[in-house]
Design an enzyme around this catalytic site. Structure first.
Site, PDB file in Angstrom:
ATOM      1  N   GLU A 133      40.543   9.197  30.150  1.00 34.60           N
ATOM      2  CA  GLU A 133      40.673   8.994  31.588  1.00 34.60           C
ATOM      3  C   GLU A 133      40.341   7.552  31.923  1.00 34.60           C
ATOM      4  OE1 GLU A 133      39.851  13.124  34.023  1.00 34.60           O
ATOM      5  OE2 GLU A 133      38.247  11.664  33.903  1.00 34.60           O
ATOM      6  N   CYS A 134      41.236   6.873  32.609  1.00 32.51           N
ATOM      7  CA  CYS A 134      41.029   5.515  33.109  1.00 32.51           C
ATOM      8  C   CYS A 134      40.620   4.578  31.974  1.00 32.51           C
ATOM      9  CB  CYS A 134      40.021   5.519  34.257  1.00 32.51           C
ATOM     10  SG  CYS A 134      40.116   4.049  35.315  1.00 32.51           S
TER      11      CYS A 134
END
Length: 442
Positions: free
Chosen positions: A331-332
């Site tokens: 994530e990210c």
């Protein structure tokens, strides 16, 4: 204190008014009295809850009226606040700032105050005005009939005369002044591009929290604030059907200064479902444990540690080997690490894991912020194809190169108002990733 837990919400009319420092000072000062204080953060935020935990000695939690249903909010709150005597919740941005939507579903701090019956303590930065501050407070008190202002704490007061002028204005509208903090640059916490420097990286955190508590204790009527706190409503136990299911039975979770952005409610839900979370540190050149069945690389600050990550050969080889047979999701910041390269702020380009066809840059910044609703294109760790998730993006990284193919895209995104943002992220083999941070299922 005893009996049912009570609560207040500390909010402001804008970001940068001082609500985080005042919230932390209140939390620590009240905890020093022996009160079981718990923190809550409105909306998407990884950094402030960690400071809440430092100030209170207990975990904090995020609650969000846009991303979560009332049932989910009630379930998380009941689980997280069961041992609390007093909740000191912190708003996000301004009290009424959120997205356009039906009442109670905007993500604004006012929604949480209304849902739980929390009186609002309004932080007013009065630098640059005096009696006119009362007009701002009056607007906040009257705009939304669902909420009640318990009083005001002034920040950035220039002098005793300045305080008297503001207080005269508040007296005209009958709003209590709970305290006033003078201008003091020493009370500011260090910042970086996504907000405050993380709690575990902040030098002398305990000393800073103690100084905030001392300042708040000297400037705020804590007894009046305690008297204003109201019993929390809506904490009945409820099943949380929107919780993310565990992505595996044993979850290898990257956890260090480069990868630290994980919502506590996810970890709690995974553990309650019987999953085991096994942390490892990429910055210490640790590979994901081989006896795990999924690897999760959360968000964080890989751009600040790109050189060390590029040189972490055991970590890099371990993740690649893991991805040959088992899911790896990022994530990210984790997504950036799974890509081909990452360019840091100085313009140096570092090789990453090369599991996803994307190259990112922090030298070419592009601000991305907002809620996202994702429909998964393929089966994966976050759910089956067609599943819908609500979450957010908040990053400054720019994509400088990426493969644009439907078969390797991760999810279709729309924003909070339903406008299409196209396909986002990637899924290649067992590896997947996106800039999108998942908050709940929808």
């Amino acid at each position: 204190m005893s009996g049912a837990p009570r609560g207040i919400l500390v909010s402001a009319v804008r970001s940068g008014a001082g609500k985080t420092t005042i919230t932390l000072g209140l939390q620590r000062a009240l905890a020093r009295r022996g009160i079981a204080v718990r923190g809550v953060k409105n909306g998407p935020d990884y950094i402030d809850p960690a400071f809440h935990a430092g100030a209170t000695g207990a975990p904090s939690v995020n609650l969000d009226s846009f991303a979560m249903s009332d049932t989910t909010i009630a379930a998380i709150a009941a689980r997280s606040l069961a041992s609390a005597e007093l909740v000191v919740a912190e708003g996000s941005m301004g009290l009424f700032d959120g997205v356009r939507g039906e009442t109670g579903r905007t993500g604004a701090s006012a929604d949480l105050a209304a849902l739980f019956g929390w009186p609002v303590v309004l932080v007013l930065d009065v630098s640059g005005h005096a009696q006119s501050a009362a007009a701002v407070a009056l607007g906040c008190a009257s705009l939304d009939p669902r909420i009640r202002l318990a009083g005001v704490i002034l920040n950035q007061v220039a002098s005793p005369r300045h305080r008297r002028l503001v207080e005269d204005g508040l007296a005209r509208i009958g709003l209590p002044l709970l305290g006033a903090l003078a201008r003091n640059a020493d009370l500011k916490l260090p910042e970086r591009h996504l907000g405050l420097v993380q709690a575990h990286e902040t030098a002398d955190l305990e000393a800073r929290l103690e100084a905030l508590a001392d300042a708040v204790e000297a400037a705020v009527d804590l007894d009046a604030l305690l008297a204003a706190a109201a019993p929390i409503v809506g904490l009945a136990e409820a099943p949380d059907a929107a919780a993310l299911p565990p992505p595996g039975q044993r979850i290898a979770l990257a956890r260090d200064a480069a990868f630290s952005f994980v919502y506590p409610h996810h970890l709690a839900a995974w553990r309650e479902a019987g999953a085991e979370i096994v942390p490892f540190s990429p910055l210490a050149d640790e590979p994901p444990p081989s006896d795990c069945d999924v690897c999760w690389l959360p968000g964080g600050y890989p751009e600040l540690h790109a050189g060390r990550l590029a040189a972490a050969e055991r970590f890099r080889a371990g993740v690649r080997a893991f991805a040959e047979t088992r899911p790896v999701h990022g994530e990210c910041g984790g997504y950036m690490a799974l890509g081909r390269t990452l360019t840091d702020a100085e313009g140096a380009t570092h090789p990453m894991l090369d599991l996803l066809p994307v190259e990112t840059s922090f030298a070419k910044r592009k601000f991305n912020l907002g809620y996202r609703i994702a429909t998964l294109i393929h089966d994966g760790p976050l759910g089956p194809a067609g599943a819908r998730l609500v979450g957010h993006e908040f990053h400054y990284a720019a994509v400088v190169a990426r493969e644009e193919a439907r078969e390797t895209a991760f999810a279709d995104l729309v924003d909070a108002e339903g406008a299409s943002l196209g396909a986002a992220g990637h899924r290649v083999g067992h590896a997947s990733g996106t800039f999108f941070h998942a908050i709940a299922r929808r």
